[in-house]
Design an enzyme around this catalytic site. Structure first.
Site, PDB file in Angstrom:
ATOM      1  N   GLN A 239      13.668   3.666   5.098  1.00 61.01           N
ATOM      2  CA  GLN A 239      13.008   2.113   5.865  1.00 61.01           C
ATOM      3  C   GLN A 239      11.820   3.922   6.436  1.00 61.01           C
ATOM      4  O   GLN A 239      10.743   2.745   7.252  1.00 61.01           O
ATOM      5  CB  GLN A 239      13.671   2.710   7.158  1.00 61.01           C
TER       6      GLN A 239
ATOM      7  N   THR B 277      16.215  -0.487 -20.536  1.00 55.47           N
ATOM      8  CA  THR B 277      14.657  -1.236 -20.732  1.00 55.47           C
ATOM      9  C   THR B 277      14.165  -1.215 -19.307  1.00 55.47           C
ATOM     10  O   THR B 277      14.427  -1.966 -18.023  1.00 55.47           O
ATOM     11  CB  THR B 277      14.856  -2.291 -21.501  1.00 55.47           C
TER      12      THR B 277
ATOM     13  N   ASN C 239      18.356   1.733   9.618  1.00 58.93           N
ATOM     14  CA  ASN C 239      17.307   0.389   9.665  1.00 58.93           C
ATOM     15  C   ASN C 239      17.646  -0.214  10.641  1.00 58.93           C
ATOM     16  O   ASN C 239      16.738  -1.912  10.111  1.00 58.93           O
ATOM     17  CB  ASN C 239      17.774  -0.387   8.570  1.00 58.93           C
TER      18      ASN C 239
ATOM     19  N   CYS D   3      27.366  -6.876   9.848  1.00 58.09           N
ATOM     20  CA  CYS D   3      28.093  -7.378   9.730  1.00 58.09           C
ATOM     21  C   CYS D   3      28.836  -8.444   8.673  1.00 58.09           C
ATOM     22  O   CYS D   3      27.109  -9.673   8.349  1.00 58.09           O
ATOM     23  CB  CYS D   3      28.788  -7.392  10.433  1.00 58.09           C
TER      24      CYS D   3
ATOM     25  N   HIS E 261      11.142  -3.209  -2.227  1.00 62.99           N
ATOM     26  CA  HIS E 261      10.755  -4.462  -1.065  1.00 62.99           C
ATOM     27  C   HIS E 261      10.699  -3.534   0.356  1.00 62.99           C
ATOM     28  O   HIS E 261      10.599  -4.825   1.591  1.00 62.99           O
ATOM     29  CB  HIS E 261      11.695  -5.578  -1.367  1.00 62.99           C
TER      30      HIS E 261
ATOM     31  N   GLY F 119      16.919   0.814  -3.329  1.00 62.61           N
ATOM     32  CA  GLY F 119      17.292   1.596  -2.564  1.00 62.61           C
ATOM     33  C   GLY F 119      18.943   1.387  -2.379  1.00 62.61           C
ATOM     34  O   GLY F 119      19.399   3.205  -2.673  1.00 62.61           O
ATOM     35  N   THR F 120      19.919   0.778  -2.823  1.00 65.22           N
ATOM     36  CA  THR F 120      21.164   0.822  -3.046  1.00 65.22           C
ATOM     37  C   THR F 120      21.327   1.631  -4.454  1.00 65.22           C
ATOM     38  O   THR F 120      22.487   2.294  -4.336  1.00 65.22           O
ATOM     39  CB  THR F 120      21.886  -0.669  -3.071  1.00 65.22           C
TER      40      THR F 120
ATOM     41  N   SER G 177      12.812   2.072  -1.860  1.00 63.80           N
ATOM     42  CA  SER G 177      13.662   1.199  -2.037  1.00 63.80           C
ATOM     43  C   SER G 177      11.579  -0.246  -2.386  1.00 63.80           C
ATOM     44  O   SER G 177      11.262   0.374  -0.752  1.00 63.80           O
ATOM     45  CB  SER G 177      14.206   0.047  -1.151  1.00 63.80           C
TER      46      SER G 177
HETATM   47  C1  LIG Z   1      17.474  -2.149   2.381  1.00 67.42           C
HETATM   48  C2  LIG Z   1      17.480  -0.522   2.708  1.00 67.42           C
HETATM   49  C3  LIG Z   1      18.750  -0.127   0.701  1.00 67.42           C
HETATM   50  C4  LIG Z   1      18.855  -1.255   0.050  1.00 67.42           C
HETATM   51  O1  LIG Z   1      17.720  -1.088  -0.721  1.00 67.42           O
HETATM   52  P1  LIG Z   1      18.050  -2.712  -1.808  1.00 67.42           P
HETATM   53  O2  LIG Z   1      16.759  -2.384  -2.395  1.00 67.42           O
HETATM   54  O3  LIG Z   1      17.515  -3.291  -1.086  1.00 67.42           O
HETATM   55  O4  LIG Z   1      19.089  -2.166  -2.392  1.00 67.42           O
HETATM   56  C5  LIG Z   1      19.235   1.226   2.093  1.00 67.42           C
HETATM   57  N1  LIG Z   1      18.903   1.780   2.278  1.00 67.42           N
HETATM   58  C6  LIG Z   1      18.091   1.502   3.387  1.00 67.42           C
HETATM   59  C7  LIG Z   1      18.318   1.627   5.426  1.00 67.42           C
HETATM   60  C8  LIG Z   1      17.818  -0.370   3.780  1.00 67.42           C
HETATM   61  O5  LIG Z   1      16.895  -0.231   5.214  1.00 67.42           O
END
Ligand SMILES: *Cc1c(COP(=O)(O)O)cnc(C)c1O
Length: 388
Positions: free
Chosen positions: A179, A237, A151, A325, A201, A71-72, A199
């Site tokens: 989310q 890759t 989130n 935080c 996970h 997600g990041t 994302s």
């Molecule tokens: C967890 C999260 C991310 C980041 O995703 P990652 O796969 O952990 O880098 C970004 N935005 C929201 C709203 C999230 O909850």
């Protein structure tokens, strides 16, 4: 003691079916997808199959999906990619005060490079007003980025209304849907979004894999340069097992999420009602109805969120303070402050996020443990003594 995991907004356990789908791609099918012999082509085929599954989950076309490391990266790619590719048309970006740090820090980075960012406020429930978005648009605006759901407090934003405004103004619209994807049904056309972050996970897929939806025609710069993978939009890759796992998670979610969302919403409401009945001086953060089916975020007066968290942990219950935080700083959550929660209440916040293994029994365990923990902590609370 059976541990009760109630922090699914932070991460979810990988679904056993997802693990099973991934395993052959570590062993038998280890080829590089760019190689033209059969080993490589088998891996390539698996990637494209996963791409179709992810696309189907959000109502997109498979060529509109770019796999990322999570997600990041998807958020960074959306913001910086649009900013760099469209800077001749303008340097103004609109976002909100409650975004994930992946969006906020990318915006801060762009601010240091000449971009102007508008951070829109939210109301007491965490809702963005679409009219505020409309008013903030100038002839220099190139991108609007508003998260689909928080989130932290779980509020679901009016994305399709904002999407219509963005479309009318011919401004690109990105949503961080980390989310919501795999949790509630959504469709990129109904939402009128041009870019959307995913994302793995966060919906029972593996960590370190995600995707960015990019609507056909959107001008987007690459952040990774190198090989021609992902149609030259993201070199490197491919994480084949991760991609296969993401695809399987998407497939499972498309079958299960509607029913599961209903089940979780019942557990959520039972937990909220029980906590409100058993504990005085608490408030529910976020919107009472427009919220994620699995999110319960509360502020408990007179005590610290961390103290509740540690006491719950001793009883085998994993929750979160909800505040992203850094543990080094004592800054309360930027999200709660944006909702207007007073800092002393923001410090007493606690987030429970439910998931597929949770049952009614888990909710009952929390309803038994937390009131007892709160009573104990309040008896020792210096805040409470000073008020008495
Ligand atoms: C967890 C999260 C991310 C980041 O995703 P990652 O796969 O952990 O880098 C970004 N935005 C929201 C709203 C999230 O909850």
């Amino acid at each position: 003691m059976r541990r009760i995991y109630l922090d699914h907004a932070a991460t979810t356990p990988t679904h056993p079916e997802v693990v099973k789908a991934m395993l052959p791609y570590f062993t038998d099918v280890f080829g590089n997808p760019s190689s033209i012999y059969s080993y490589g082509q088998e891996a390539k085929g698996a990637i494209e199959e996963a791409r179709t599954k992810v696309a189907e989950l959000i109502g997109a076309r498979s060529e509109e999906i770019i796999f990322t490391s999570g997600g990041t990266e998807a958020d960074n790619h959306a913001l910086k990619g649009v900013a760099y590719a469209n800077e001749r048309n303008g340097n103004h970006i609109i976002t909100t005060a409650i975004e994930h740090h992946a969006v906020l820090e990318a915006c801060k980075f762009l601010e240091g490079r000449g971009f102007i960012i508008t951070y829109l406020p939210v109301d007491e429930y965490g809702l963005v007003d679409p009219q505020d978005v409309k008013k903030a648009i100038t002839d220099k605006t190139i991108l609007i980025s508003v998260m689909h759901a928080s989130n932290e407090v779980g509020t679901i934003e009016p994305i399709s209304e904002i999407g219509k405004i963005a479309k009318e103004a011919e401004v690109y619209f990105h949503t961080d849907a980390v989310q919501t994807v795999g949790h509630i049904p959504l469709n990129v056309d109904d939402l009128s979004v041009d870019l959307l972050s995913i994302s793995g996970h966060k919906f029972y897929g593996p960590k370190g894999i995600g995707a960015l939806y990019v609507r056909k025609g959107v001008k987007l710069a690459s952040l990774m340069h190198g090989g021609g993978q992902e149609r030259r939009r993201r070199a490197g890759t491919e994480n084949v097992p991760g991609i296969v796992g993401l695809g399987r998670a998407a497939e499972i979610a498309s079958h299960e999420m509607s029913k599961e969302a209903e089940r979780l919403a019942c557990l959520r409401d039972k937990l909220i009602k029980g906590l409100e009945e058993k504990i005085d001086n608490i408030r529910l953060n976020g919107h009472p109805r427009k919220r994620l089916p699995n999110n319960v975020d509360i502020s408990v007066d007179f005590i610290e969120g961390e103290a509740m968290l540690l006491n719950l942990d001793l009883e085998g219950i994993c929750a979160s303070t909800g505040s992203a935080c850094s543990s080094a700083s004592l800054e309360p959550s930027h999200v709660l402050l944006a909702l207007g929660v007073p800092p002393e209440q923001a410090h007493g916040s606690l987030r429970f996020t439910l998931g597929r293994e949770n049952t009614e029994e888990d909710v009952e365990r929390v309803l038994e443990a937390l009131p007892r923990i709160v009573a104990k902590l309040r008896a020792m609370s210096p805040f409470l003594k000073s008020i008495k």
